[in-house]
Design a protein around this motif. Structure first.
Motif, PDB file in Angstrom:
ATOM      1  N   UNK A  71       4.617  -2.671  -1.481  1.00 11.19           N
ATOM      2  CA  UNK A  71       6.181  -2.507  -1.359  1.00 11.19           C
ATOM      3  C   UNK A  71       6.798  -2.667  -2.733  1.00 11.19           C
ATOM      4  N   UNK A  72       7.448  -1.491  -3.124  1.00 12.80           N
ATOM      5  CA  UNK A  72       8.227  -1.665  -4.321  1.00 12.80           C
ATOM      6  C   UNK A  72       9.435  -2.501  -4.409  1.00 12.80           C
ATOM      7  N   UNK A  73       9.892  -2.905  -5.283  1.00 16.88           N
ATOM      8  CA  UNK A  73      10.953  -3.720  -5.273  1.00 16.88           C
ATOM      9  C   UNK A  73      12.362  -3.183  -4.557  1.00 16.88           C
ATOM     10  N   UNK A  74      12.633  -4.104  -3.658  1.00 18.33           N
ATOM     11  CA  UNK A  74      14.003  -3.646  -2.805  1.00 18.33           C
ATOM     12  C   UNK A  74      13.731  -2.406  -2.003  1.00 18.33           C
ATOM     13  N   UNK A  75      12.335  -2.186  -1.818  1.00 21.06           N
ATOM     14  CA  UNK A  75      12.045  -1.147  -0.969  1.00 21.06           C
ATOM     15  C   UNK A  75      11.328  -1.554   0.226  1.00 21.06           C
ATOM     16  N   UNK A  76      11.202  -0.563   1.184  1.00 22.05           N
ATOM     17  CA  UNK A  76      10.272  -1.065   2.642  1.00 22.05           C
ATOM     18  C   UNK A  76       8.823  -0.869   2.073  1.00 22.05           C
ATOM     19  N   UNK A  77       8.066  -1.591   2.917  1.00 24.54           N
ATOM     20  CA  UNK A  77       6.593  -1.666   2.788  1.00 24.54           C
ATOM     21  C   UNK A  77       5.970  -0.300   3.425  1.00 24.54           C
ATOM     22  N   UNK A  78       5.014   0.451   2.618  1.00 24.50           N
ATOM     23  CA  UNK A  78       4.425   1.576   3.064  1.00 24.50           C
ATOM     24  C   UNK A  78       2.844   1.569   2.929  1.00 24.50           C
ATOM     25  N   UNK A  79       2.307   2.058   3.865  1.00 25.65           N
ATOM     26  CA  UNK A  79       0.867   2.071   4.259  1.00 25.65           C
ATOM     27  C   UNK A  79       0.237   2.543   2.942  1.00 25.65           C
ATOM     28  N   UNK A  80      -0.768   1.779   2.505  1.00 25.46           N
ATOM     29  CA  UNK A  80      -1.355   2.233   1.141  1.00 25.46           C
ATOM     30  C   UNK A  80      -2.887   2.811   1.625  1.00 25.46           C
ATOM     31  N   UNK A  81      -3.524   1.774   2.514  1.00 30.17           N
ATOM     32  CA  UNK A  81      -4.783   2.180   3.183  1.00 30.17           C
ATOM     33  C   UNK A  81      -5.428   1.148   4.075  1.00 30.17           C
ATOM     34  N   UNK A  82      -5.971   1.900   4.984  1.00 32.60           N
ATOM     35  CA  UNK A  82      -6.798   0.929   6.045  1.00 32.60           C
ATOM     36  C   UNK A  82      -7.913   0.547   5.537  1.00 32.60           C
ATOM     37  N   UNK A  83      -8.501  -0.632   6.083  1.00 26.41           N
ATOM     38  CA  UNK A  83      -9.527  -1.249   5.669  1.00 26.41           C
ATOM     39  C   UNK A  83     -10.497  -1.191   6.646  1.00 26.41           C
ATOM     40  N   UNK A  84     -11.739  -0.531   6.255  1.00 32.29           N
ATOM     41  CA  UNK A  84     -12.776  -0.371   7.462  1.00 32.29           C
ATOM     42  C   UNK A  84     -13.909  -1.310   6.900  1.00 32.29           C
ATOM     43  N   UNK A  85     -14.750  -1.621   8.043  1.00 31.98           N
ATOM     44  CA  UNK A  85     -15.976  -2.583   7.694  1.00 31.98           C
ATOM     45  C   UNK A  85     -16.849  -2.064   6.772  1.00 31.98           C
ATOM     46  N   UNK A  86     -17.022  -0.814   6.445  1.00 29.44           N
ATOM     47  CA  UNK A  86     -18.138  -0.380   5.703  1.00 29.44           C
ATOM     48  C   UNK A  86     -17.506  -0.224   4.393  1.00 29.44           C
ATOM     49  N   UNK A  87     -16.149  -0.455   4.321  1.00 24.18           N
ATOM     50  CA  UNK A  87     -15.559  -0.437   2.748  1.00 24.18           C
ATOM     51  C   UNK A  87     -15.033   1.069   2.817  1.00 24.18           C
ATOM     52  N   UNK A  88     -13.959   1.203   1.924  1.00 26.87           N
ATOM     53  CA  UNK A  88     -13.421   2.747   1.801  1.00 26.87           C
ATOM     54  C   UNK A  88     -12.732   2.851   0.531  1.00 26.87           C
ATOM     55  N   UNK A  89     -12.707   3.941   0.030  1.00 27.41           N
ATOM     56  CA  UNK A  89     -12.013   4.301  -1.380  1.00 27.41           C
ATOM     57  C   UNK A  89     -11.289   5.462  -1.174  1.00 27.41           C
ATOM     58  N   UNK A  90     -10.212   5.297  -1.948  1.00 28.53           N
ATOM     59  CA  UNK A  90      -9.136   6.170  -1.885  1.00 28.53           C
ATOM     60  C   UNK A  90      -8.808   6.480  -3.354  1.00 28.53           C
ATOM     61  N   UNK A  91      -9.222   7.517  -4.020  1.00 25.48           N
ATOM     62  CA  UNK A  91      -8.970   7.568  -5.664  1.00 25.48           C
ATOM     63  C   UNK A  91      -9.236   6.364  -6.308  1.00 25.48           C
ATOM     64  N   UNK A  92      -8.418   5.795  -7.038  1.00 24.85           N
ATOM     65  CA  UNK A  92      -8.473   4.556  -7.601  1.00 24.85           C
ATOM     66  C   UNK A  92      -8.761   3.196  -6.921  1.00 24.85           C
ATOM     67  N   UNK A  93      -8.408   3.469  -5.876  1.00 20.15           N
ATOM     68  CA  UNK A  93      -8.296   2.344  -4.853  1.00 20.15           C
ATOM     69  C   UNK A  93      -9.328   1.967  -3.895  1.00 20.15           C
ATOM     70  N   UNK A  94     -10.085   0.854  -3.976  1.00 14.99           N
ATOM     71  CA  UNK A  94     -11.207   0.497  -2.888  1.00 14.99           C
ATOM     72  C   UNK A  94     -10.884  -0.725  -2.256  1.00 14.99           C
ATOM     73  N   UNK A  95     -10.952  -0.534  -0.727  1.00 14.13           N
ATOM     74  CA  UNK A  95     -10.754  -1.826  -0.090  1.00 14.13           C
ATOM     75  C   UNK A  95     -12.161  -2.133   0.710  1.00 14.13           C
ATOM     76  N   UNK A  96     -12.339  -3.455   0.733  1.00 11.92           N
ATOM     77  CA  UNK A  96     -13.348  -4.039   1.390  1.00 11.92           C
ATOM     78  C   UNK A  96     -13.096  -5.091   2.559  1.00 11.92           C
TER      79      UNK A  96
END
Lengths: 116, 111
Positions: free
Chosen positions: B38-63
């Motif tokens: 969510x940017x300042x004064x803007x609506x939230x937007x999906x960045x990434x889903x998080x999977x059990x095995x972990x997942x990566x999207x470019x510079x972003x990693x979710x676990x």
């Protein structure tokens, strides 16, 4: 623009007045959500619809709040006898869900309510 | 206890830094997990889903760690444009359609 649209963008009202907000979701989306957000907090769930049915309503939502989605398309959120504590950003979101939940939500820009 | 908890920050980091955000959730039956931006004064937007095995999207990693009920987001090589609030989001269980948002963690990337 085929995104989620909300109207009005801003609403200033006096305490005790009634206000109504409108949300037009993405046309093929069957789910529609209302959230409320205050400064420094994440969005707080209010209610959601699947098609025209209101399937869940937050326990935090007082009887002064009511939402409708009469034809399964646009939705309205009404707040009766507004209080200063109702001041917040009211966000609408929509999604398409096949068999499960947790699908991607698309948010509108929100309606900023200020109660004086 | 809140259903989804995040450290609100702010996290102030220089460009190029690696930064990690953490999130914990209370409902062990939760089934779907996401990071929204969510940017300042803007609506939230999906960045990434998080999977059990972990997942990566470019510079972003979710676990996801289900045993500890813990979700993380790692941002490598931070850019000025990464400055935003990052919201941890959890879908509950059963028949609820409710997605629960954390308070958000604010990131400020400085030149």
């Amino acid at each position: 623009d085929t995104g989620v649209s909300q109207d009005p963008r801003h609403k200033i009202t006096k305490r005790g007045q009634n206000v109504t907000f409108r949300c037009d979701p993405i046309s093929e989306h069957n789910r529609l959500y209302w959230y409320r957000q205050t400064l420094g907090q994440g969005p707080e769930f209010l209610t959601y619809f699947q098609n025209e049915a209101q399937l869940e309503k937050s326990r935090l939502l007082s009887d002064r709040f009511s939402a409708e989605r009469p034809k399964g398309s646009f939705s309205t959120l009404e707040i009766q006898r507004t209080e200063q504590g109702d001041s917040a950003m009211y966000l609408c979101a929509s999604s398409f869900s096949g068999t499960g939940f947790g699908e991607k939500l698309f948010f509108g820009s929100g309606t900023q309510l200020s109660v004086l | 206890r809140k259903e989804v908890e995040q450290d609100p920050g702010p996290f102030n980091v220089p460009e190029g830094a690696t930064v990690a955000f953490n999130c914990t959730y209370s409902n062990s039956a939760s089934q779907s997990f996401f990071w929204y931006r969510q940017d300042c004064r803007k609506e939230p937007k999906l960045l990434m889903s998080v999977y059990s095995s972990g997942n990566e999207d470019g510079r972003f990693t979710a676990q996801l760690n289900r045993a500890s009920q813990y979700i993380s987001l790692l941002i490598r090589d931070s850019k000025l444009s990464d400055s935003a609030t990052y919201l941890c989001v959890v879908w509950g269980s059963g028949n609820t359609g409710k997605l629960i948002f954390g308070q958000g963690t604010t990131l400020q990337v400085k030149p």
